[in-house]
Write a protein that holds these residues in place. Structure first.
Motif, PDB file in Angstrom:
ATOM      1  N   VAL A  74       0.838  -1.209   0.000  1.00 29.86           N
ATOM      2  CA  VAL A  74       0.000   0.000   0.000  1.00 29.86           C
ATOM      3  C   VAL A  74       0.865   1.249   0.000  1.00 29.86           C
ATOM      4  N   ARG A  75       1.919   1.213   0.797  1.00 32.22           N
ATOM      5  CA  ARG A  75       2.835   2.363   0.840  1.00 32.22           C
ATOM      6  C   ARG A  75       3.467   2.601  -0.522  1.00 32.22           C
ATOM      7  N   ALA A  76       3.853   1.537  -1.203  1.00 32.02           N
ATOM      8  CA  ALA A  76       4.437   1.679  -2.527  1.00 32.02           C
ATOM      9  C   ALA A  76       3.439   2.236  -3.515  1.00 32.02           C
ATOM     10  N   ALA A  77       2.188   1.818  -3.389  1.00 33.54           N
ATOM     11  CA  ALA A  77       1.168   2.330  -4.293  1.00 33.54           C
ATOM     12  C   ALA A  77       0.933   3.817  -4.084  1.00 33.54           C
ATOM     13  N   VAL A  78       0.849   4.246  -2.822  1.00 36.21           N
ATOM     14  CA  VAL A  78       0.647   5.669  -2.532  1.00 36.21           C
ATOM     15  C   VAL A  78       1.840   6.476  -3.024  1.00 36.21           C
ATOM     16  N   SER A  79       3.030   5.971  -2.817  1.00 41.89           N
ATOM     17  CA  SER A  79       4.229   6.674  -3.284  1.00 41.89           C
ATOM     18  C   SER A  79       4.231   6.795  -4.800  1.00 41.89           C
ATOM     19  N   LEU A 128      -8.147   2.482  -4.914  1.00 38.70           N
ATOM     20  CA  LEU A 128      -8.511   2.558  -3.506  1.00 38.70           C
ATOM     21  C   LEU A 128      -7.739   3.668  -2.817  1.00 38.70           C
ATOM     22  N   ALA A 129      -6.447   3.709  -3.037  1.00 35.43           N
ATOM     23  CA  ALA A 129      -5.618   4.730  -2.394  1.00 35.43           C
ATOM     24  C   ALA A 129      -5.971   6.125  -2.923  1.00 35.43           C
ATOM     25  N   HIS A 130      -6.181   6.217  -4.218  1.00 44.84           N
ATOM     26  CA  HIS A 130      -6.469   7.526  -4.803  1.00 44.84           C
ATOM     27  C   HIS A 130      -7.789   8.075  -4.296  1.00 44.84           C
ATOM     28  N   ASN A 131      -8.807   7.231  -4.194  1.00 42.32           N
ATOM     29  CA  ASN A 131     -10.108   7.699  -3.725  1.00 42.32           C
ATOM     30  C   ASN A 131     -10.036   8.168  -2.286  1.00 42.32           C
ATOM     31  N   THR A 132      -9.148   7.564  -1.511  1.00 39.93           N
ATOM     32  CA  THR A 132      -9.037   7.970  -0.109  1.00 39.93           C
ATOM     33  C   THR A 132      -8.256   9.267   0.041  1.00 39.93           C
ATOM     34  N   TYR A 189     -12.202  -1.075  -8.326  1.00 35.94           N
ATOM     35  CA  TYR A 189     -12.427   0.322  -7.989  1.00 35.94           C
ATOM     36  C   TYR A 189     -12.286   1.152  -9.243  1.00 35.94           C
ATOM     37  N   HIS A 190     -13.088   2.193  -9.338  1.00 36.08           N
ATOM     38  CA  HIS A 190     -12.969   3.139 -10.432  1.00 36.08           C
ATOM     39  C   HIS A 190     -12.836   4.531  -9.837  1.00 36.08           C
ATOM     40  N   ALA A 191     -12.375   5.414 -10.623  1.00 41.76           N
ATOM     41  CA  ALA A 191     -12.144   6.756 -10.112  1.00 41.76           C
ATOM     42  C   ALA A 191     -13.426   7.490  -9.793  1.00 41.76           C
ATOM     43  N   GLY A 224      -8.077  -1.992   5.669  1.00 42.12           N
ATOM     44  CA  GLY A 224      -6.825  -1.518   6.246  1.00 42.12           C
ATOM     45  C   GLY A 224      -6.198  -0.429   5.417  1.00 42.12           C
ATOM     46  N   ALA A 225      -6.202  -0.628   4.100  1.00 39.45           N
ATOM     47  CA  ALA A 225      -5.618   0.383   3.229  1.00 39.45           C
ATOM     48  C   ALA A 225      -6.335   1.711   3.363  1.00 39.45           C
TER      49      ALA A 225
END
Length: 1977
Positions: free
Chosen positions: A1658-1663, A1688-1692, A1784-1786, A1803-1804
């Motif tokens: 998840v950290r790698a994806a956010v980075s 998921l990360a982008h929507n959050t 997930y979609h934008a 968790g993410a």
């Protein structure tokens, strides 16, 4: 020239004061106004045609004020006034720049002083002294040239543009005749004021010199320092170019200006000062007297009368000489040299004062500095051939030089001590004088060599008889200098060190000019010059012989020697040149024979003394005498000394009578007495310990003299090949060693033109490599195989071997080659492969003629005789004897084949006298011919020990030439030489050996046994000699007056025919074996019986048969009677013996009767052939071992003694039929019967062996049959037992209980016990702890960074070099600013800089044994020991590697009972079980010993690094300590990953460094133990990290999204707590591993790794999302394998300021090429950083091998599978990723999809929400903390291929701290910083810069490149070592200290090794030469 203007005259002008402003007014107006006024005034008074300085009254008045002698000369304002006046209205800088534009000089002329770095190109140079400055060299074209860089010793000047010194092709574009064609002309008004100022400036300077002329030198130097502003001004002006130099030259060289300004009429108001100045000047002129002027030199003006100065330049040169060449004044004079008018005037002035320079050199207290500065000047003048010739032709330069040298040496002469002091009137130089010891003569000699290198001057020298005579008169002062007298009683008390001064003087002052002259004598047109030199040399030699009182009869003092004979060597070298290059004949250059004999004596005495010194006879004279002998043959001296001496002796050998020469050599070596057969013989001169050594030396000398063809047979290329082969055979050599050790002539380094061709022909190049120990080897040249086969010459190696061990090394290498090539067996005793010499060139006489004389044949006979009978004879002596005999045979055989004169006449039976005894010591009388083929067959019956000397006796070694013209008998009647020796005749069959003596005869049957006595030796090799006497018939035996054995024919022969009798068995008569057989010749009487055999009454003496003597070991014998002397006959012996041997007492055989009167003799009965045949048998240990093979013509020189003896016998038989028959007959006589006996015995032995073999086979069959029978019985017996056990086996297996696993045992390397590690007696690993910053030097640049070699590159390096250490420091600062202290300390690791690295050699020891070992080391500690025992350092007792601590091994390691197993297979249960383990965990309980050991280990790890690296804050706390502990584990895992190449991929082409033995498991136990202590061990009341273990359980709950057991509240982020995604996943993993039990099974590990890995993903994806712009994020979240996770990360996060594009992301720059796949690759690459560490950790925990992955693309997936997270969370398995996260979609948010693996989506979302909340408060910090920077593996900075780029940039670069130019600039190869090495300028807190930089940059480890030495030094903590060189020349050699200056290039292999040792932390193990730097580097 016109008179000077009134303005120049000063205040006596006549212009009106009302028309001109006064000087005082101008001074008040200022410099600019005054300059403009003076310029206008000058222009008004200057006409266009005027050539003199402009006329102006005001300028004169102004200069009177500015340059007033009463004012101090050191006045900066005066200098500034002069600059402004010259500028004429401009500023001085503008004026200088304007003048430079008119510089049309064609030469560079840059002057430098000592230690300046310059270049010399031999390809472009005409003069060997040519040099170039760095700029001119680099701008010229020298590609592929032979050049080198050097540090100037005496100073110099750039010769670029000077066509007289170098070729125009080497000029740079700024210099040369074509470079200044378009330069504009100088405006006439530009330098008008300068023209007027110059005379007054020079006048002021010489006035200052006169004022201080009478002061001591130290005060004079201070005065010169005071005038430095004046000299600096003049130097600055001279550097402005040709225009200004021309202006200065006008003033310096104008006699009228000098005359007007230095006379008293100048400045009338100050005439008193002028008179005083003039007086001081005249006194100074008389203060330097000159020595004696030789008769006939009164016409040389430069040698006679007082000095007369006509110009300023003349006087300035005088003051330069008077004040011992002040540096700045010298540089000023040289800076002016590009002006041709000045150059000529300066050269004249210098020659005028040259004779005074020699006086100053003798008087100076610092002659070395003065010498360097004199040469600094003279080399610039005399390297120009045209200028030097003008000085020689017009000013007698050669006469001045030689007379100056002679006067210098004459002043230090002392009486010569050579020969008889009372008759010696010769004077030689005193080598102990400071003139010799300090080389005061060196500048004069250097200048002489320089001018003689010009052919016109050398021809002029040799054309002037007066010059040659004066030169040889000078050399006579060196002839016989430094006489050595042998100490005979006690060791010399004080060893003189004068010998080096003597050798240096002869080389520099004698040999170098000699070779310079010879180099111009190349053809017949110059032959008359050579004859002129030879004539004068002979005259000088004759004069010297007379002066030292040496005559023909004088043999000289054998206890004296001088190595210095320059007159002999001049004669030798010039004669050699005349013969070799000029077509001269010997009779044209040879002196009369009596003079030649005189000339021979001293070189021969020198050779004898040389070998005496090597033999240890001069040992009481100390080491200095051996130093003289070594210097005599050293490569720089050998051509001029030993080679010249040997050539002269070879000429003598070819021209003097052979017997005379040989006996003279033997006499000078004092070995004549050693060649006696008498048992009483002793050497009156030599001790017994030296007798055999000197005999070997004599033969070695003769072999050298016979075979060396250095000057009489070899061409230049052949000689170069021989010299190179000689060097290579002594040892493998580098290219520079070959260049250096090749013998040179005239002191120059110039080598043969075909050096490289010869080198490639005889050697193979071995590239630089590394030994197994890591030692670096340079590129070496090794001899080819054909060198050992055909070219290796031991004689020449002996001639060139300075150390005797070098010769032995060559023999050892030769033997090794022979064994490896299979040429001889491993046990073969090889003889040196002495080579047969090549033919001498015409018109030389082959020196081998001297060994073809009968005297030398006798010497060879005696040498072989002693080798056979004396055990003291060495193999080397025998090898030399056989070799010299082979040379004799080869020479005479070739002489015959070439139709030479007949050396032997026809043999007549009556030619031999009845008395055929050989006189002992009179070698010329043993043989009657000089033919070796006759003499080898000639039998020497017996030797008279006290022969009556004849008139023509040659035993004294001094033969008159008339004695050698014809062989004569004692009566004077000519004797015909023998053509063929009598052949041995076979013994008749059945004959008997009869012993004859006066009145008694013993007859022994030939087929019976001889009588024996207890003393009779029976060795087989002592076979008897049976050579039949000529003329002896069976029918007519007669009694003889001597004791001997003769054959007697038995009458009972069946067929009446004579058959050969066999020799008796080894039983031999003691009387004939006890020693040399001695008897007395009877004065009369006949045999009293008629039954015995009788001899015929022929006219010649009857030869006898003698049994071989058993020669005892003869050493030096005292004078007196010997045991072998036969007593007189007392009449008690019976008259005769019967045929049957008597059984009575045989004592008479050992003490035979002798007559009362008569001469003593020794019975020999040998010939050279028989001696060699016996020697062959002796060496092989087998009788009759020699097998003739006269058809063998192989030329191999590889073999042992029997090989060479057989080869020689075959050659003798092949060359002469009579000799061949003699060999066969001798063999037949010696071994005929024995052959039959040995054949029969061989057949019997063969039959016996066959019978034995059959019996053995039968026994073997019986044993095998019995064994098979027993085996069958055993199988049948056990068949039933096997059936019974099978029935009960299953039951036994069922009841068998599991045996407990045995604990792992360890071998203690101290007590050698093998036991497991127990709490009571723990075992530890030998470990080395060290601080490391290797990880911190990982850079963000994926391309290798380079050491900057320009300012632009340095700026670029600073911009691009962003390291991991810098990144982590910034990250820690950011976390510290925004989060709670305790929280962020457990969110990351430190140790990237200053981390603790632990490594082991793999050896174990008990902790108590280790303590005892340390105590022992402390008791033996020495001050300079490389160990710091007080800090726990020690060598591993087994492998001797460095250690400084012991890592205790926990008993849990290897104990399966300590393994914690998971009870469930459900993932959720395992998660909860992990939480329970964390909750219930307590600190392990160990014994006090183990606990103490773990505490000590932790303390050692803490203290090994520096304080600033242990904690991130100044106040250490428990969280910071836990951070330090966990970081140690991280550091070691990261370092191991670096050593594996940064990834877990194996590719065959990769060169991976060896990862040292791992100690991670014991380390993990120690770190886990302390981690649990720091965390409170599960007790919340303990103040652990964040209060017990609650923080780690909270962390685990955040990772797994489950509440903490026993807590009702949910896991929510607390204020100022670091969000989970901002924490390092690897740190989280290591913390969990350290706090869990040390031994957990794979289930727990998989659970922990899998859950932490999800955080990492998840950290790698956010980075990855943070690095994209909005449009790219839109694409990434809608497509691609990671789209669900990214969405998921982008929507959050999208509603937070996290994605605020306040800076342009990197992706914007590459938007055109960006694809969605790039995001996937980025995420995978980030995840790989976690996966690699986790995989390594698992491999260590599970004690298994790490995965081997071949494909880099598959690395991520393979590691996921290895860790067991493939089906939990995968960035490779897209199905799992989609299943975990849903779709997930934008544009929409869907509910998370629950999976069996847990709610990753939930968790993410929580983790991203934490980041969003933090980003809303600190957007920049959040972006920075989640921006992933990929760092490449640590590497050293790359270096340029050419070292010159580094050197030119750094060697004059300023230090960044002190802004000074370091003496030893050094560059850090880690960061590129330049530091001052060994200088206190940058010291901080008593720590010098290099050491401090090592601490700051590498935590105590740093690698520096020392620029001025091209070496690398490594600092490791308190130690430093010289690692080596990473730059090699084109031949693979180092150039430490840049002494050779050859172009250097980077060795990639060495640099790679250096980098690997740095990465693997192995400097301590691979480098052994460590010293304590004591913080002073």
């Amino acid at each position: 020239m016109e008179e000077p203007s009134s303005g120049e005259g000063g205040s006596n002008g006549s212009s009106s004061q009302t028309d001109i402003l006064t000087a005082q007014v101008l001074l008040k107006k200022g410099k600019r106004y005054a300059a403009k006024f003076i310029r206008d005034e000058c222009l008004r008074n200057m006409s266009p045609e005027e050539t003199q300085a402009p006329r102006t009254q005001v300028l004169g008045e102004l200069l009177d004020l500015l340059l007033n002698p009463a004012m101090h000369i050191k006045n900066w304002d005066t200098i500034d006034w002069l600059k402004w006046l010259m500028a004429a209205g401009r500023t001085p800088d503008d004026f200088f720049n304007t003048v430079r534009r008119y510089d049309n000089a064609t030469t560079c002329g840059l002057v430098w002083t000592a230690n300046f770095v310059a270049y010399r190109c031999r390809t472009c140079g005409i003069s060997p002294c040519m040099s170039l400055c760095a700029q001119c060299f680099q701008e010229g074209n020298h590609e592929g040239h032979d050049f080198n860089m050097f540090r100037s010793q005496a100073g110099g000047a750039c010769d670029c543009g000077n066509a007289a010194v170098m070729k125009e092709s080497g000029f740079c574009h700024r210099h040369g005749s074509q470079a200044q064609l378009n330069k504009p002309e100088v405006p006439p008004d530009l330098l008008a004021i300068a023209d007027a100022l110059m005379p007054r400036i020079f006048l002021r300077f010489i006035q200052h010199c006169r004022e201080h002329s009478s002061e001591p030198l130290d005060q004079v130097l201070e005065a010169m320092e005071e005038s430095s502003l004046f000299l600096d001004l003049l130097q600055d002006l001279s550097r402005l170019g040709a225009a200004m130099r021309k202006t200065m030259t006008k003033s310096l060289c104008n006699p009228n200006v000098y005359f007007e300004l230095t006379r008293s009429s100048f400045i009338l108001s100050n005439s008193e000062y002028q008179n005083q100045s003039r007086t001081l000047y005249e006194e100074a002129l008389n203060s330097i007297p000159f020595g004696e002027v030789p008769p006939g030199y009164q016409d040389v003006a430069t040698l006679n009368g007082p000095l007369l100065h006509k110009t300023f330049l003349d006087e300035i040169v005088f003051w330069t000489v008077k004040f011992e060449f002040p540096q700045k004044l010298v540089c000023l004079l040289l800076n002016m040299l590009p002006d041709t008018e000045y150059e000529d005037a300066f050269a004249r002035a210098f020659v005028q004062h040259y004779s005074r320079i020699s006086v100053m050199l003798v008087q100076s207290t610092d002659s070395e500095t003065l010498s360097n500065r004199v040469v600094h000047v003279s080399v610039q003048l005399f390297s120009d051939q045209d200028l030097a010739y003008r000085m020689t032709d017009s000013f007698h330069l050669l006469h001045v030089m030689i007379v100056s040298l002679k006067n210098m040496m004459k002043s230090i002469c002392v009486p010569s001590t050579l020969h008889d002091k009372l008759q010696n009137s010769h004077r030689v130089v005193n080598c102990a004088d400071h003139v010799m010891k300090n080389h005061c003569y060196w500048p004069l000699v250097s200048d002489l060599n320089n001018v003689l290198s010009h052919k016109p001057i050398a021809i002029k020298f040799m054309s002037d008889p007066r010059l040659i005579q004066e030169w040889f008169s000078f050399l006579s002062m060196f002839q016989g200098m430094n006489v050595n007298v042998r100490e005979l009683t006690q060791h010399v008390e004080f060893e003189p060190q004068t010998y080096y001064a003597a050798f240096s003087a002869e080389l520099e002052a004698s040999a170098s000019p000699m070779w310079a002259l010879v180099s111009h004598l190349r053809d017949s047109e110059t032959r008359h010059y050579t004859f002129s030199v030879l004539k004068e040399c002979l005259h000088a030699l004759n004069y010297w012989f007379t002066a030292v009182g040496f005559s023909h009869s004088d043999l000289g003092d054998p206890y004296q020697v001088s190595f210095h004979l320059p007159l002999h060597r001049y004669y030798s070298v010039f004669m050699c040149q005349a013969m070799k290059a000029q077509g001269a004949q010997l009779d044209e250059v040879l002196p009369p024979q009596d003079l030649l004999h005189l000339i021979m004596v001293h070189p021969l005495r020198l050779q004898v003394a040389f070998y005496e010194i090597l033999s240890g006879m001069w040992v009481r004279n100390g080491l200095q005498i051996k130093g003289q002998a070594m210097t005599y043959i050293q490569c720089h001296f050998c051509n001029s000394m030993v080679d010249a001496d040997l050539y002269l002796l070879q000429i003598c050998a070819g021209e003097l009578p052979p017997d005379n020469f040989i006996l003279t050599v033997l006499d000078r070596f004092h070995v004549l007495e050693s060649l006696s057969v008498s048992p009483r013989a002793s050497n009156s001169f030599l001790d017994s310990e030296h007798e055999m050594t000197i005999l070997e030396s004599c033969l070695t000398f003769l072999a050298t003299l016979m075979t060396v063809r250095t000057n009489i047979g070899l061409s230049e290329s052949e000689l170069a090949q021989l010299e190179m082969v000689t060097l290579l055979c002594m040892g493998d050599k580098t290219h520079s060693q070959l260049m250096e050790f090749m013998p040179e002539k005239c002191g120059s380094a110039a080598q043969s033109r075909d050096f490289e061709t010869v080198l490639s022909k005889v050697s193979s190049y071995r590239a630089p490599n590394f030994e197994a120990s890591g030692t670096m080897q340079q590129g070496m040249y090794i001899p080819r195989d054909e060198v050992w086969e055909n070219l290796y010459d031991p004689i020449y190696v002996l001639l060139r071997a300075v150390q005797r061990r070098d010769f032995q090394a060559s023999l050892d290498r030769f033997k090794l080659y022979c064994k490896q090539s299979g040429n001889i067996g491993s046990s073969g005793n090889l003889w040196p492969p002495f080579r047969l010499p090549s033919a001498v060139t015409s018109p030389y006489t082959d020196p081998q003629r001297v060994i073809a004389c009968r005297s030398f044949h006798t010497v060879l006979f005696m040498l072989l005789y002693k080798a056979l009978n004396e055990v003291s004879t060495t193999d080397h002596l025998l090898a030399l004897s056989v070799y010299l005999l082979e040379l004799t045979v080869e020479y005479q055989a070739k002489h015959r084949s070439q139709g030479g004169e007949v050396m032997a006449a026809q043999y007549y039976d009556g030619a031999i006298e009845a008395d055929d005894d050989k006189p002992d010591g009179q070698f010329c009388k043993w043989f009657v011919t000089d033919d070796i083929f006759t003499n080898v067959n000639c039998i020497v019956s017996r030797v008279h020990l006290n022969p009556t000397p004849s008139i023509s006796s040659c035993s004294d070694g001094e033969l008159d030439g008339s004695d050698l013209e014809m062989d004569e008998l004692e009566g004077g009647e000519p004797r015909l030489a023998l053509h063929g020796a009598p052949r041995p005749r076979p013994l008749p069959t059945g004959s008997e050996l009869v012993l004859y003596h006066q009145g008694a005869t013993a007859v022994v049957p030939s087929d019976g046994d001889l009588p024996t006595t207890p003393d009779t030796p029976t060795q087989d090799h002592m076979s008897p000699l049976a050579l039949p006497p000529p003329g002896l018939t069976p029918a007519s035996p007669v009694s003889t007056p001597t004791n001997m054995l003769v054959p007697v024919t038995q009458s009972s022969s069946p067929d009446g025919a004579s058959a050969q009798a066999s020799l008796p068995a080894p039983v031999q008569y003691p009387s004939l074996l006890a020693g040399n057989e001695i008897g007395r010749i009877a004065s009369g009487g006949r045999s009293s019986g008629n039954n015995g055999p009788t001899c015929n009454s022929r006219g010649h003496h009857v030869r006898c048969f003698m049994l071989q003597h058993h020669f005892h070991h003869r050493s030096r014998r005292p004078a007196g009677p010997a045991k072998a002397l036969l007593p007189a006959n007392d009449g008690s012996s019976p008259a005769s013996f019967q045929a049957t041997p008597p059984t009575a007492d045989l004592s008479h055989f050992s003490s035979l009767p002798q007559l009362d009167s008569g001469d003593e003799y020794v019975a020999v009965e040998e010939s050279i052939i028989s001696l060699m045949i016996k020697l062959h048998s002796k060496l092989t240990g087998k009788p009759n071992s020699y097998r003739p093979n006269f058809t063998d013509t192989t030329d191999s020189r590889i073999g042992d003694g029997p090989f060479f003896i057989a080869k020689l016998l075959n050659k003798i038989g092949r060359s002469d039929p009579s000799a061949k028959q003699g060999i066969l007959d001798t063999i037949s006589c010696l071994y005929g019967k024995r052959e039959e006996d040995s054949s029969a015995s061989s057949e019997e032995e063969a039959r016996a062996r066959e019978e034995k073999r059959k019996r053995a086979k039968e026994r073997q069959k019986r044993v095998m049959a019995e064994f098979a029978n027993r085996q069958r019985q055993f199988m049948e017996q056990n068949k039933a037992e096997a059936a019974e056990s099978e029935a009960t086996g299953n039951d036994a297996m069922e009841v068998e209980e599991e045996q407990p696993e045995r604990h792992k045992e360890y071998d203690c390397v101290i007590c050698n016990q093998s036991i497991p590690s127990t709490p009571e007696r723990p075992v530890g690993l030998v470990v080395l702890l060290q601080a490391t910053s290797v990880l911190g030097h990982r850079t963000s640049s994926q391309k290798a960074l380079s050491v900057p070699t320009s300012d632009a590159e340095r700026i670029r390096l600073k911009q691009r070099r962003y390291t991991l250490g810098q990144y982590m420091e910034e990250r820690a600062d950011t976390l510290n600013r925004h989060f709670d202290y305790n929280s962020w300390l457990v969110s990351m690791n430190i140790g990237w800089e200053g981390g603790v690295h632990v490594q082991t050699c793999g050896h174990h020891l008990h902790l108590d044994c280790h303590q005892s070992y340390l105590l022992a080391l402390r008791s033996q500690h020495r001050p300079n020991s490389p160990l710091n025992v007080d800090k726990g350092e020690y060598w591993c007792p087994l492998c001797r590697q460095l250690g400084n601590s012991v890592l205790p091994i926990s008993p849990e390691i290897g104990d399966l009972s300590a393994l914690v197993k998971h009870p469930s297979t459900c993932d959720n249960d395992i998660v909860e079980e992990v939480d329970r383990l964390l909750h219930d965990l307590t600190v392990p309980t160990f014994s006090s010993s183990l606990t103490k050991a773990m505490a000590q280990m932790m303390e050692d790890m803490t203290l090994v690094t520096y304080a600033k690296y242990r904690n991130v804050s100044s106040n250490p706390s428990t969280p910071s300590l836990f951070m330090f502990v966990s970081s140690i584990l991280r550091t070691n895992l990261e370092v191991e990953l670096v050593q594996r190449g940064g990834m877990l991929i194996y590719q065959a082409q990769d060169v991976k460094m060896d990862v040292r033995r791992s100690c991670l498991m014991p380390l993990l136990h120690v770190l886990g133990f302390h981690s649990k202590i720091l965390s409170g061990g599960g007790d919340s009341s303990v103040g652990g990290v964040g209060g017990g273990l609650h923080w780690i359980r909270q962390t685990w709950a955040s990772i797994t999204q489950r509440p903490v057991t026993g807590s009702e509240r949910a896991v929510t982020p607390r204020e100022r707590e670091v969000p989970l995604l901002l924490r390092d996943p690897v740190t989280l993993l290591l913390q969990l591993i350290l706090l869990l039990p040390s031994r957990i099974d794979q289930g727990y590990l998989r659970c922990v790794v899998g859950n932490v890995y999800r955080v990492a993903v998840v950290r790698a994806a956010v980075s990855a999302l943070r690095s994209l712009n909005e449009s790219q994020r839109e694409q990434a979240t809608t497509s691609g394998p990671l789209a669900p996770l990214l969405a998921l990360a982008h929507n959050t996060l999208r509603d937070s300021p996290f994605f605020c594009d306040d800076q342009v992301p990197l992706a914007d720059q590459t938007q055109e090429t960006w694809t969605v796949n790039d995001v996937t690759c980025q995420v995978r690459e980030t995840c790989l950083m976690f996966l690699r560490i986790a995989a390594l950790l698992k491999a260590h925990l599970m004690e298994e091998h790490s995965p081997v992955i071949a494909d880099p693309i598959a690395e991520c997936g393979a590691l996921e599978q290895y860790l067991g997270v493939w089906d939990m969370c995968s960035v490779v398995n897209s199905a799992i990723m989609g299943n975990m996260c849903g779709t997930y979609h934008a544009s929409e948010v869907s509910s998370p999809v629950e999976t069996r693996l847990g709610d990753l989506a939930g968790g993410a979302r929580v983790w991203c929400s934490e980041v969003a909340a933090f980003a809303s408060q600190a957007q920049v910090a959040a972006s920075f903390l989640l921006t992933t920077v990929h760092f490449s593996r640590p590497r050293l900075l790359r270096l340029p291929h050419s070292y010159d780029a580094i050197f030119q940039y750094y060697h004059r670069r300023q230090c960044s701290q002190c802004n000074s130019i370091p003496k030893d600039p050094s560059v850090c190869l880690l960061c590129g910083t330049i530091v001052c090495l060994r200088e206190p300028c940058c010291k901080q807190q008593e720590v010098c810069e290099c050491v401090q930089h090592a601490i700051d940059c590498g935590a105590g480890t740093a690698i520096f490149l020392v620029v001025n030495a091209s070496t690398v030094i490594v600092i490791r903590g308190p130690r430093v070592c010289l690692w080596g060189c990473i730059h090699l020349d084109s031949f693979g050699e180092e150039d430490r200290e840049l002494k050779r200056g050859k172009p250097l290039y980077l060795s990639e292999d060495r640099y790679r090794l250096l980098e690997q040792q740095w990465l693997s932390h192995s400097f301590d193990h691979t480098n052994r030469r460590w010293i304590w730097h004591r913080d002073i580097l």
